[in-house]
Design an enzyme around this catalytic site. Structure first.
Site, PDB file in Angstrom:
ATOM      1  N   LYS A  18       1.796  41.802  33.737  1.00  0.00           N
ATOM      2  CA  LYS A  18       1.286  41.606  35.100  1.00  0.00           C
ATOM      3  C   LYS A  18       1.881  40.365  35.757  1.00  0.00           C
ATOM      4  O   LYS A  18       1.874  40.241  36.986  1.00  0.00           O
ATOM      5  CB  LYS A  18      -0.236  41.505  35.100  1.00  0.00           C
ATOM      6  CG  LYS A  18      -0.787  40.266  34.412  1.00  0.00           C
ATOM      7  CD  LYS A  18      -2.309  40.225  34.520  1.00  0.00           C
ATOM      8  CE  LYS A  18      -2.870  38.973  33.854  1.00  0.00           C
ATOM      9  NZ  LYS A  18      -4.342  38.887  33.968  1.00  0.00           N
ATOM     10  N   LYS A  67       7.622  20.872  26.956  1.00  0.00           N
ATOM     11  CA  LYS A  67       8.634  20.127  26.190  1.00  0.00           C
ATOM     12  C   LYS A  67       9.705  19.557  27.105  1.00  0.00           C
ATOM     13  O   LYS A  67      10.276  18.493  26.841  1.00  0.00           O
ATOM     14  CB  LYS A  67       9.259  21.022  25.122  1.00  0.00           C
ATOM     15  CG  LYS A  67       8.449  21.108  23.830  1.00  0.00           C
ATOM     16  CD  LYS A  67       7.012  21.462  24.106  1.00  0.00           C
ATOM     17  CE  LYS A  67       6.111  21.596  22.931  1.00  0.00           C
ATOM     18  NZ  LYS A  67       4.753  21.985  23.342  1.00  0.00           N
ATOM     19  N   VAL A  77     -18.833  15.088  24.981  1.00  0.00           N
ATOM     20  CA  VAL A  77     -18.778  15.017  26.439  1.00  0.00           C
ATOM     21  C   VAL A  77     -19.995  15.704  27.046  1.00  0.00           C
ATOM     22  O   VAL A  77     -20.428  16.760  26.570  1.00  0.00           O
ATOM     23  CB  VAL A  77     -17.469  15.654  26.952  1.00  0.00           C
ATOM     24  CG1 VAL A  77     -17.505  15.833  28.465  1.00  0.00           C
ATOM     25  CG2 VAL A  77     -16.275  14.802  26.547  1.00  0.00           C
ATOM     26  N   SER A 115      -8.643  19.799  27.477  1.00  0.00           N
ATOM     27  CA  SER A 115      -7.775  20.392  26.462  1.00  0.00           C
ATOM     28  C   SER A 115      -8.582  20.643  25.200  1.00  0.00           C
ATOM     29  O   SER A 115      -8.516  19.882  24.228  1.00  0.00           O
ATOM     30  CB  SER A 115      -6.593  19.441  26.174  1.00  0.00           C
ATOM     31  OG  SER A 115      -5.767  19.963  25.171  1.00  0.00           O
ATOM     32  N   HIS A 138      24.421  11.202   3.971  1.00  0.00           N
ATOM     33  CA  HIS A 138      24.104   9.815   4.329  1.00  0.00           C
ATOM     34  C   HIS A 138      25.099   9.303   5.360  1.00  0.00           C
ATOM     35  O   HIS A 138      26.304   9.479   5.189  1.00  0.00           O
ATOM     36  CB  HIS A 138      24.165   8.921   3.091  1.00  0.00           C
ATOM     37  CG  HIS A 138      23.935   7.480   3.396  1.00  0.00           C
ATOM     38  ND1 HIS A 138      22.681   6.972   3.643  1.00  0.00           N
ATOM     39  CD2 HIS A 138      24.814   6.439   3.511  1.00  0.00           C
ATOM     40  CE1 HIS A 138      22.794   5.680   3.891  1.00  0.00           C
ATOM     41  NE2 HIS A 138      24.079   5.331   3.816  1.00  0.00           N
TER      42      HIS A 138
END
Length: 475
Positions: free
Chosen positions: A35, A51, A246, A279, A454
């Site tokens: 949709k 991100k 909360v 969140s 390394h």
């Protein structure tokens, strides 16, 4: 108009479109119903855009506060948030075009509209025929199917009585669409999404307070990772309040601020900021898709499935966030592949969720695979643990970020690795080696036998593996 398909997929997010591609590869006539935009939450309201913002935040913070350490004096650093958002949108659009091209390549029929399952009807004696209310206003399409995959995903959850208006009280969806950054924000919830937003906004220069119900942040992760994350983010200036309940009824809004109260260890505390981000997890999108016309069972808001991802209606499958569990894009993709391969009578192994990597893309990053030390002990394992810090890794010092460590948990009796947990720069890239070790049932000794180049950050994995038996070289 009625059309017939081997497979119809309801939902074009990461799980749905990957399932469609695999179905096409196996020669199944496939339709996908979406949709909104192909790519779903991950591409448009989750993984990718968040991100992209995190990367811009990292670069801004590094340029403003850390380049001098490298001998680079970057004067007059400023942030153009409109360009940050434009870059995010360009990345999303590019990937969306890629997904659309993949659908065309697989000759997958796309139906843009709201799909609902019908009960047994003139179209089919089995429930599950999809009626698509087309976005373009044209007559409904009827999709008659042999198999259906529900991949309708999830949306942000809120707290009862705390209404999200996407102006001052934001979900992650609303936060991604912000045109301007607030000066301050309260983040309700210190889980993965809350911590990523806290890190990002802090790096952008926003004053951040995180209010978390549990007694520690990212409570699903190993406690050592949680403690280190809190320590490092507190050092950056983020305020954390844990063991906080909360009180939504205390919410007060003005044109320029939000105030809310929370019970913290028996004391009522008040928090004020310009905006609030809620969140507290995600809830499955199960409403309005016709579940009531089937025998499909729903438990605590999530569709119940077998290990094969079949529902109680054996020809109807469900995958991804809508079934709960690990609500991660890469999990949904592999569940989609597994469901399609079961439909096509392909042999595959059940998904072992303990061997799936989990990532937090904050700064510092965190990643993990397997179980935590606490879980291992609760499950009766006698464990041995190895930890190795990035500060002893040359490449971490060269990169200018040596915070964090790698922790490996092993079964003392069998030597098998039970869990690997990381926190530090680039650990979301390093975790795949740990994931492979888990898939192969490796021991710390086997992982340590890999000769890591390394200097590289990957050396930390070899050293942590040796540390399990107390024989790390550089510590």
């Amino acid at each position: 108009m009625a059309r017939e398909y081997d497979v119809v997929i309801l939902g074009g997010g990461t799980g749905g479109y990957v399932a469609a591609i695999r179905a096409a590869q196996l020669g199944l006539k496939t339709a996908l119903v979406e949709k909104g935009n192909l790519g779903g939450t991950c591409l448009h309201n989750g993984c990718i855009p968040s991100k992209a913002l995190l990367k811009s935040a990292e670069i801004y913070d590094t340029t403003k506060n850390k380049t001098i350490e490298f001998g680079v004096d970057a004067k007059e650093v400023s942030l153009d948030f409109s360009r940050v958002q434009a870059r995010k949108d360009n990345i999303v659009n590019q990937l969306h075009n890629g997904v659309t091209a993949l659908m065309k390549k697989g000759k997958i029929d796309i139906f843009e509209g709201l799909g609902r399952m019908l009960g047994p009807s003139i179209f089919s004696p089995m429930p599950g025929t999809i009626s698509v209310e087309m976005n373009n206003g044209e007559e409904n399409e009827m999709l008659i199917l042999k198999n259906l995959i529900i991949a309708t995903g999830s949306r942000p959850r809120s707290l009862p009585g705390l209404k999200i208006d996407e102006q001052q009280i934001l979900s992650s969806d609303g936060a991604l669409a912000m045109k301007d950054l607030p000066k301050s924000i309260i983040i309700v919830g210190g889980g993965v999404i809350g911590i990523e937003w806290a890190s990002m906004l802090n790096d952008f220069g926003v004053e951040v307070t995180v209010v978390e119900y549990a007694d520690h942040i990212i409570p699903t992760e190993d406690e050592d990772i949680s403690k280190e994350m809190r320590k490092l983010l507190t050092k950056k200036g983020i305020t954390f309040v844990t063991s906080a309940k909360v009180l939504p009824e205390s919410l007060e809004k003005t044109d320029s601020s939000v105030t809310i109260s929370a019970e913290v260890n028996g004391e009522t505390k008040h928090f004020t900021a310009e905006k609030m981000l809620v969140s507290v997890g995600r809830q499955a999108n199960t409403e309005g898709i016709g579940i009531e016309n089937t025998e499909i069972e729903v438990d605590k808001g999530f569709i119940k499935v077998k290990p094969t991802f079949q529902t109680k209606e054996h020809h109807i499958y469900a995958i991804g966030d809508v079934i709960g569990g690990l609500q991660l894009a890469h999990v949904a993709s592999h569940e989609g592949i597994a469901a399609i391969e079961h439909i096509a009578n392909q042999k595959n192994e059940p998904i072992d969720y303990t061997k799936i990597s989990r990532c937090i893309y904050s700064s510092p990053e965190a990643s993990s695979v397997g179980i935590t030390e606490k879980q291992a002990k609760e499950q009766g394992f006698e464990v041995k643990v190895g930890k190795f810090p990035f500060m002893a890794i040359g490449k971490a010092l060269v990169n200018g970020n040596s915070d964090g460590f790698v922790k490996i948990i092993a079964d003392k009796k069998t030597e098998d690795i039970l869990g690997i947990h990381m926190i530090g720069a680039h650990v979301t890239d390093l975790i795949s080696e740990a994931g492979l070790a888990m898939v192969l049932d490796a021991t710390p000794w086997e992982l340590a036998s890999v000769i890591h180049p390394h200097p590289s950050l990957s050396e930390v994995i070899g050293e942590a593996s040796l540390a399990v038996d107390g024989i790390a070289i550089h510590m």
